[in-house]
Structures are given as structure tokens and as C-alpha cells.
Design a protein around this motif. Structure first.
Motif, PDB file in Angstrom:
ATOM      1  N   GLY A   1       0.714  -1.268  -0.053  1.00 29.85           N
ATOM      2  CA  GLY A   1      -0.144  -0.078   0.019  1.00 29.85           C
ATOM      3  C   GLY A   1       1.143   1.228   0.102  1.00 29.85           C
ATOM      4  O   GLY A   1       0.210   2.444   0.340  1.00 29.85           O
ATOM      5  N   LYS A   2       2.327   1.142  -0.369  1.00 31.32           N
ATOM      6  CA  LYS A   2       3.008   2.321  -0.456  1.00 31.32           C
ATOM      7  C   LYS A   2       2.552   3.283  -1.241  1.00 31.32           C
ATOM      8  O   LYS A   2       2.430   4.551  -0.959  1.00 31.32           O
ATOM      9  CB  LYS A   2       4.427   1.843  -0.709  1.00 31.32           C
ATOM     10  CG  LYS A   2       5.082   0.830   0.177  1.00 31.32           C
ATOM     11  CD  LYS A   2       6.572   0.420  -0.360  1.00 31.32           C
ATOM     12  CE  LYS A   2       6.419  -0.178  -1.701  1.00 31.32           C
ATOM     13  NZ  LYS A   2       5.791  -1.398  -1.747  1.00 31.32           N
ATOM     14  N   THR A   3       2.130   2.806  -2.582  1.00 32.88           N
ATOM     15  CA  THR A   3       1.822   3.634  -3.420  1.00 32.88           C
ATOM     16  C   THR A   3       0.543   4.438  -3.101  1.00 32.88           C
ATOM     17  O   THR A   3       0.337   5.540  -3.419  1.00 32.88           O
ATOM     18  CB  THR A   3       1.584   3.164  -4.950  1.00 32.88           C
ATOM     19  OG1 THR A   3       2.866   2.508  -5.424  1.00 32.88           O
ATOM     20  CG2 THR A   3       1.392   4.001  -6.034  1.00 32.88           C
ATOM     21  N   SER A   4      -0.440   3.838  -2.683  1.00 36.33           N
ATOM     22  CA  SER A   4      -1.613   4.533  -1.931  1.00 36.33           C
ATOM     23  C   SER A   4      -1.448   5.436  -1.130  1.00 36.33           C
ATOM     24  O   SER A   4      -2.150   6.556  -1.212  1.00 36.33           O
ATOM     25  CB  SER A   4      -2.472   2.877  -1.635  1.00 36.33           C
ATOM     26  OG  SER A   4      -2.919   2.115  -2.609  1.00 36.33           O
ATOM     27  N   VAL A   5      -0.730   5.302  -0.409  1.00 38.08           N
ATOM     28  CA  VAL A   5      -0.160   6.449   0.835  1.00 38.08           C
ATOM     29  C   VAL A   5       0.160   7.572   0.119  1.00 38.08           C
ATOM     30  O   VAL A   5      -0.371   8.463   0.477  1.00 38.08           O
ATOM     31  CB  VAL A   5       0.629   5.875   1.936  1.00 38.08           C
ATOM     32  CG1 VAL A   5       1.144   6.985   2.705  1.00 38.08           C
ATOM     33  CG2 VAL A   5       0.024   4.691   2.676  1.00 38.08           C
ATOM     34  N   ALA A   6       1.182   7.368  -0.886  1.00 34.71           N
ATOM     35  CA  ALA A   6       1.854   8.344  -1.454  1.00 34.71           C
ATOM     36  C   ALA A   6       0.722   9.212  -2.344  1.00 34.71           C
ATOM     37  O   ALA A   6       0.802  10.436  -2.326  1.00 34.71           O
ATOM     38  CB  ALA A   6       2.904   7.930  -2.394  1.00 34.71           C
ATOM     39  N   ARG A   7      -0.160   8.516  -2.967  1.00 30.82           N
ATOM     40  CA  ARG A   7      -1.003   9.170  -4.042  1.00 30.82           C
ATOM     41  C   ARG A   7      -2.027   9.907  -3.078  1.00 30.82           C
ATOM     42  O   ARG A   7      -2.559  11.008  -3.419  1.00 30.82           O
ATOM     43  CB  ARG A   7      -1.927   8.149  -4.588  1.00 30.82           C
ATOM     44  CG  ARG A   7      -0.880   7.630  -5.691  1.00 30.82           C
ATOM     45  CD  ARG A   7      -1.781   6.536  -6.577  1.00 30.82           C
ATOM     46  NE  ARG A   7      -0.766   5.963  -7.754  1.00 30.82           N
ATOM     47  CZ  ARG A   7      -1.293   4.899  -8.347  1.00 30.82           C
ATOM     48  NH1 ARG A   7      -2.382   4.062  -8.058  1.00 30.82           N
ATOM     49  NH2 ARG A   7      -0.350   4.295  -9.418  1.00 30.82           N
ATOM     50  N   LYS A   8      -2.514   9.439  -1.950  1.00 32.75           N
ATOM     51  CA  LYS A   8      -3.548   9.960  -1.036  1.00 32.75           C
ATOM     52  C   LYS A   8      -2.927  11.408  -0.554  1.00 32.75           C
ATOM     53  O   LYS A   8      -3.559  12.333  -0.155  1.00 32.75           O
ATOM     54  CB  LYS A   8      -4.032   9.179   0.341  1.00 32.75           C
ATOM     55  CG  LYS A   8      -5.013   8.047  -0.347  1.00 32.75           C
ATOM     56  CD  LYS A   8      -5.373   7.411   0.760  1.00 32.75           C
ATOM     57  CE  LYS A   8      -6.470   6.198   0.162  1.00 32.75           C
ATOM     58  NZ  LYS A   8      -7.771   6.927  -0.385  1.00 32.75           N
TER      59      LYS A   8
ATOM     60  N   ILE B   1       4.957   3.451  11.697  1.00 32.73           N
ATOM     61  CA  ILE B   1       4.724   2.332  11.171  1.00 32.73           C
ATOM     62  C   ILE B   1       3.121   2.596  10.746  1.00 32.73           C
ATOM     63  O   ILE B   1       2.305   2.697  11.500  1.00 32.73           O
ATOM     64  CB  ILE B   1       4.837   1.388  11.877  1.00 32.73           C
ATOM     65  CG1 ILE B   1       6.315   1.050  11.968  1.00 32.73           C
ATOM     66  CG2 ILE B   1       4.296  -0.117  11.107  1.00 32.73           C
ATOM     67  CD1 ILE B   1       6.695  -0.043  12.856  1.00 32.73           C
ATOM     68  N   ILE B   2       2.553   2.295   9.537  1.00 28.94           N
ATOM     69  CA  ILE B   2       1.346   2.669   9.067  1.00 28.94           C
ATOM     70  C   ILE B   2       0.626   1.198   8.755  1.00 28.94           C
ATOM     71  O   ILE B   2       1.215   0.744   7.535  1.00 28.94           O
ATOM     72  CB  ILE B   2       1.088   3.273   8.000  1.00 28.94           C
ATOM     73  CG1 ILE B   2       1.752   4.731   8.018  1.00 28.94           C
ATOM     74  CG2 ILE B   2      -0.142   3.506   7.323  1.00 28.94           C
ATOM     75  CD1 ILE B   2       1.813   5.799   7.009  1.00 28.94           C
ATOM     76  N   PRO B   3      -0.181   0.795   9.744  1.00 25.58           N
ATOM     77  CA  PRO B   3      -0.849  -0.352   9.360  1.00 25.58           C
ATOM     78  C   PRO B   3      -2.084  -0.644   8.039  1.00 25.58           C
ATOM     79  O   PRO B   3      -2.556   0.760   8.061  1.00 25.58           O
ATOM     80  CB  PRO B   3      -1.679  -1.015  10.450  1.00 25.58           C
ATOM     81  CG  PRO B   3      -0.911  -0.195  11.579  1.00 25.58           C
ATOM     82  CD  PRO B   3      -0.370   1.168  10.895  1.00 25.58           C
ATOM     83  N   GLU B   4      -1.951  -1.313   7.187  1.00 26.16           N
ATOM     84  CA  GLU B   4      -3.055  -1.314   6.035  1.00 26.16           C
ATOM     85  C   GLU B   4      -2.746  -0.135   5.130  1.00 26.16           C
ATOM     86  O   GLU B   4      -3.909   0.140   4.305  1.00 26.16           O
ATOM     87  CB  GLU B   4      -4.384  -1.432   6.597  1.00 26.16           C
ATOM     88  CG  GLU B   4      -4.581  -2.542   7.580  1.00 26.16           C
ATOM     89  CD  GLU B   4      -4.302  -3.940   6.824  1.00 26.16           C
ATOM     90  OE1 GLU B   4      -4.478  -3.925   5.676  1.00 26.16           O
ATOM     91  OE2 GLU B   4      -3.827  -5.010   7.566  1.00 26.16           O
ATOM     92  N   GLY B   5      -1.794   0.554   5.065  1.00 26.82           N
ATOM     93  CA  GLY B   5      -1.586   1.559   3.834  1.00 26.82           C
ATOM     94  C   GLY B   5      -2.491   2.441   3.813  1.00 26.82           C
ATOM     95  O   GLY B   5      -2.957   3.269   4.573  1.00 26.82           O
ATOM     96  N   GLY B   6      -2.999   2.845   2.299  1.00 24.87           N
ATOM     97  CA  GLY B   6      -3.938   3.957   2.348  1.00 24.87           C
ATOM     98  C   GLY B   6      -5.307   3.838   3.035  1.00 24.87           C
ATOM     99  O   GLY B   6      -5.831   4.683   2.965  1.00 24.87           O
ATOM    100  N   LYS B   7      -5.647   2.564   3.448  1.00 23.68           N
ATOM    101  CA  LYS B   7      -6.918   2.397   4.245  1.00 23.68           C
ATOM    102  C   LYS B   7      -6.962   3.122   5.344  1.00 23.68           C
ATOM    103  O   LYS B   7      -7.927   3.364   6.128  1.00 23.68           O
ATOM    104  CB  LYS B   7      -7.333   1.181   4.034  1.00 23.68           C
ATOM    105  CG  LYS B   7      -7.771   0.457   2.687  1.00 23.68           C
ATOM    106  CD  LYS B   7      -8.161  -0.940   2.706  1.00 23.68           C
ATOM    107  CE  LYS B   7      -8.614  -1.508   1.643  1.00 23.68           C
ATOM    108  NZ  LYS B   7      -9.042  -2.829   1.703  1.00 23.68           N
ATOM    109  N   ASN B   8      -5.529   3.446   5.944  1.00 27.77           N
ATOM    110  CA  ASN B   8      -5.363   3.868   7.312  1.00 27.77           C
ATOM    111  C   ASN B   8      -5.725   5.527   7.378  1.00 27.77           C
ATOM    112  O   ASN B   8      -4.530   6.313   7.422  1.00 27.77           O
ATOM    113  CB  ASN B   8      -4.117   3.665   7.962  1.00 27.77           C
ATOM    114  CG  ASN B   8      -3.819   3.900   9.498  1.00 27.77           C
ATOM    115  OD1 ASN B   8      -4.386   4.815   9.855  1.00 27.77           O
ATOM    116  ND2 ASN B   8      -3.379   2.908  10.031  1.00 27.77           N
ATOM    117  N   SER B   9      -7.033   6.046   7.369  1.00 32.46           N
ATOM    118  CA  SER B   9      -7.311   7.405   7.315  1.00 32.46           C
ATOM    119  C   SER B   9      -6.613   8.057   8.341  1.00 32.46           C
ATOM    120  O   SER B   9      -6.265   9.422   7.966  1.00 32.46           O
ATOM    121  CB  SER B   9      -8.589   7.520   7.081  1.00 32.46           C
ATOM    122  OG  SER B   9      -9.442   7.134   8.483  1.00 32.46           O
ATOM    123  N   VAL B  10      -6.467   7.673   9.539  1.00 28.72           N
ATOM    124  CA  VAL B  10      -5.942   8.619  10.642  1.00 28.72           C
ATOM    125  C   VAL B  10      -4.555   8.752  10.271  1.00 28.72           C
ATOM    126  O   VAL B  10      -4.034  10.041  10.405  1.00 28.72           O
ATOM    127  CB  VAL B  10      -6.206   7.705  11.812  1.00 28.72           C
ATOM    128  CG1 VAL B  10      -5.073   8.301  13.088  1.00 28.72           C
ATOM    129  CG2 VAL B  10      -7.560   7.474  12.175  1.00 28.72           C
TER     130      VAL B  10
END
Length: 209
Positions: free
Chosen positions: A15-22, A182-191
Motif C-alpha cells: 500500500g506504499k503507492t496508495s499512501v503516497a497518492r493520497k 509504522i502505518i498498518p494497512e496502507g492507504g486505508k488508514n485514514s488516521v
């Protein structure tokens, strides 16, 4: 002022790319944030036939042209525009096309070995690790490689069993210890995304003063 560099590491399809994109989407109107994908710095293999290219261990640090990545990040940090490579995953080599990347306030570097490499770590102001369960990463990888990269299901499974799983344990998982967050679950971690964008906003505001 020197740009802030944020590193986002984690396993394949974590989910690295998802985090970066968000994060990028949150600042779409500012043009202040740029993403550099480590994947685009896989070594050029145009000199090799296809049957040799597919044998490369793409989940080992040696598969990347890290010196070139460091050089180009250095150029951006000095305020220079770069011509970034683009990797062709279908043909397993560097594309003839490139991308012009201009200097920015915040540079996001995302990739498997962003925290594994000491020289890359030394450039990072904020170090993130996206931590996602192995079974979820595997399912995402199958879907991505088959739908987007023209791979067969058998080839994805074979690659995972032969290299991906072991390389993750050897190189990527241990790099988690270098992370600030540390971000669990990538881009789904809105917090986590909200906290990160708030931090970046403060950085951009400070640089404008």
C-alpha cells in the motif's frame, strides 16, 4: 530552503503507492508535493534478451540503480529539474520515455528498499513503513501483476515463492526498525494519512514564510 524528503517503504503491494497518492491528492492544488517511485530505477536491461530479463531477482536491492536514484534526488534537493526514468514492467526494462520532474517543497520517495539502504535513509526527514499482512499483500500483488503488468498467474505465484517471500524477510521486514512511523494497512488508514498531511501542511506553510 531544502525540500523535505519523506520515505515510504514496505513490502510488495503493501500500500506504499496508495499512501503516497493520497498525500499527493491532498495537495493537488499546490504543486508542492512530488512522488519519486523507486521502481522506476530498476536497472536498464535493454542489452539482455527477454529470456534473461525474466530471470532477474527484482526483489533484491541489486536489481536497482541506486546510485542513479541518489544522484537524481541530489539534483532535486539542489533545486534542479531532472529527467526521471520510467520502467516498463511488461518488457522488464527501462522505457525509452522519461518524465520531467521539477523541484518541490516536499519530495516523497516510495519503494521496497527506501529504508533498507543507508544512503537513502540519510536523505530522509520522515521515514514511514507501511505494514500489511502477507496474505493481503500476496492477493494484491497477484491482481496487480496480472491485470496491470501482463503476467500470468503461474508466473506471479512462482516469483513469489522463489524470491519475493524470502527477500521480504531478509531485506524489507528488518528495515521496519528504521521507521519513524509504522502505518498498518496502507492507504486505508485514514488516521495516519490525516496526521501525515497535517505535518506536510505545516512544513509547506513554514517554507512559505
Amino acid at each position: 530552503m531544502r525540500p523535505i524528503v519523506i520515505g515510504i517503504a514496505g513490502g510488495s503491494a503493501s500500500g506504499k503507492t496508495s499512501v503516497a497518492r493520497k498525500v499527493m491528492e491532498a495537495f493537488a492544488d499546490t504543486n508542492s508535493v512530488t512522488i519519486i517511485r523507486q521502481d522506476d530505477y530498476y536497472k536498464d536491461q535493454t542489452h539482455l534478451p527477454m529470456e534473461e530479463r525474466v530471470k532477474t531477482n527484482y526483489d533484491h536491492p541489486f536489481a536497482f540503480d541506486t546510485d542513479y536514484l541518489l544522484e537524481q534526488i541530489g539534483e532535486l534537493l539542489q533545486g534542479h529539474t531532472i529527467e526521471k526514468p520510467i520502467y516498463d514492467f511488461v518488457n522488464h526494462t527501462r522505457s525509452r520515455e522519461t518524465e520531467i520532474v521539477k523541484p518541490c517543497d516536499v519530495l516523497i520517495l516510495e519503494g521496497l528498499f527506501v529504508l533498507e539502504n543507508e544512503h537513502l535513509r540519510d536523505l530522509l526527514d520522515i521515514k514511514l513503513f507501511v505494514d500489511t499482512d502477507a496474505d493481503i499483500r500476496f492477493i494484491r500483488r497477484v491482481k496487480r501483476d496480472v491485470e496491470d503488468r501482463g503476467r500470468t498467474l503461474d508466473s506471479v505465484i512462482n516469483q513469489y515463492m522463489k524470491t519475493v517471500r524470502d527477500m521480504h524477510s531478509l531485506f524489507i521486514e528488518p528495515s521496519k526498525r528504521y521507521a519513524d512511523i509504522i502505518i498498518p494497512e496502507g492507504g486505508k488508514n485514514s488516521v495516519a494519512i490525516d496526521l501525515l498531511t497535517t505535518k506536510i501542511s505545516s512544513i509547506i506553510t513554514r517554507n512559505m514564510l
